[in-house]
Scaffold this motif. Structure first.
Motif, PDB file in Angstrom:
ATOM      1  N   SER A  13       0.799  -1.228   0.000  1.00 51.47           N
ATOM      2  CA  SER A  13       0.000   0.000   0.000  1.00 51.47           C
ATOM      3  C   SER A  13       0.831   1.276   0.000  1.00 51.47           C
ATOM      4  O   SER A  13       0.491   2.239  -0.696  1.00 51.47           O
ATOM      5  N   GLY A  32      -5.863  -2.670   0.304  1.00 52.06           N
ATOM      6  CA  GLY A  32      -4.649  -2.146  -0.294  1.00 52.06           C
ATOM      7  C   GLY A  32      -4.860  -0.820  -0.993  1.00 52.06           C
ATOM      8  O   GLY A  32      -4.122   0.147  -0.765  1.00 52.06           O
ATOM      9  N   SER A  66      -5.795   2.065   1.482  1.00 46.58           N
ATOM     10  CA  SER A  66      -4.624   2.550   2.212  1.00 46.58           C
ATOM     11  C   SER A  66      -3.740   3.416   1.323  1.00 46.58           C
ATOM     12  O   SER A  66      -3.190   4.429   1.765  1.00 46.58           O
ATOM     13  N   ASN A  67      -3.616   3.026   0.063  1.00 44.10           N
ATOM     14  CA  ASN A  67      -2.836   3.791  -0.892  1.00 44.10           C
ATOM     15  C   ASN A  67      -3.438   5.183  -1.098  1.00 44.10           C
ATOM     16  O   ASN A  67      -2.733   6.194  -1.071  1.00 44.10           O
ATOM     17  N   TYR A  78       0.620   0.982  -7.193  1.00 49.63           N
ATOM     18  CA  TYR A  78       0.089  -0.127  -6.398  1.00 49.63           C
ATOM     19  C   TYR A  78      -0.118  -1.341  -7.302  1.00 49.63           C
ATOM     20  O   TYR A  78       0.264  -2.464  -6.956  1.00 49.63           O
TER      21      TYR A  78
END
Length: 242
Positions: free
Chosen positions: A97, A163, A166-167, A216
């Protein structure tokens, strides 16, 4: 493989730990540069070097290698999610992330702008106080360490929802941070942001966020290519062991 992983993460801790220590304590423009160049006066404004993504990234890379080294010693390095320890899941999710996208962005954006016009990102005057080895440690080191780590350390990515969320959260935090810092200091931290108009600046920041987002998926594809089908943390399917 475990010895190689441990060596990779030990070197990472040493490289990014010493780079952060040296940068914060010993790298400062001379009084003459501070008096002559406004851009170096900006560097001294609140909150100092903590407004720069390079420093944020060094902290991210250092934290990752510390977590990964601890995992090498007392955790696991499995592709089968049922055999993964909490430390490995933390390591892999953090890598996916934040660490991989940010490290790639810092390396590629820095050297991309540098190749176009270094005054946009690393003015020639910085050569007088910013060592060449440190420049490569913090701007070339991330992409090299991420590539090596991806090759030698088995990983499974978190669920796409976790993921990607969070990125995006990291992008929102840092973008808001530099805008807030500008509001306080009435100055942008990077020369390239100073020369852009409001609309161009917004497009540049948005493009940076989209690039971080795309990295990502680049990381996910790289891990899939190296280790086989990406296994999400909540997957109940079969997965490949170490």
């Amino acid at each position: 493989m475990t010895l190689i992983q441990t060596a990779v993460h030990t070197v990472g801790v040493a490289l990014f730990g010493y780079s952060l220590y040296y940068d914060l304590l010993y790298v400062h423009p001379s009084p003459e540069l501070l008096a002559e160049k406004k851009r170096f006066q900006v560097a001294k404004l609140w909150p100092g070097k903590w407004k720069y993504l390079t420093i944020w990234n060094v902290v991210l890379q250092l934290a990752y290698h510390v977590i990964a080294l601890l995992n090498d010693l007392v955790g696991s390095s499995e592709l089968n999610t049922k055999r993964q320890t909490f430390l490995q899941k933390l390591r892999d999710g953090y890598f996916a992330s934040w660490v991989f996208p940010t490290g790639m962005l810092v390396s590629l954006l820095f050297w991309g702008l540098y190749s176009i016009d270094r005054q946009l990102i690393f003015p020639v005057e910085m050569d007088s106080f910013y060592p060449c080895w440190l420049n490569h440690a913090v701007h070339t080191g991330p992409i090299l360490s991420l590539t090596i780590d991806s090759h030698f350390v088995p990983k499974s990515y978190p669920s796409r929802t976790i993921g990607v969320s969070s990125n995006i959260l990291f992008t929102a935090i840092y973008s808001s941070w530099i805008v807030w810092v500008n509001q306080i200091n009435n100055a942008w931290p990077y020369p390239v942001l100073e020369i852009l108009g409001p609309m161009e600046r917004a497009i540049f920041i948005a493009a940076g966020g989209l690039t971080l987002f795309s990295f990502y998926f680049l990381g996910e594809a790289l891990i899939k290519w190296r280790w086989g089908e990406v296994t999400h943390s909540k997957s109940k399917g079969k997965s490949k062991g170490r």
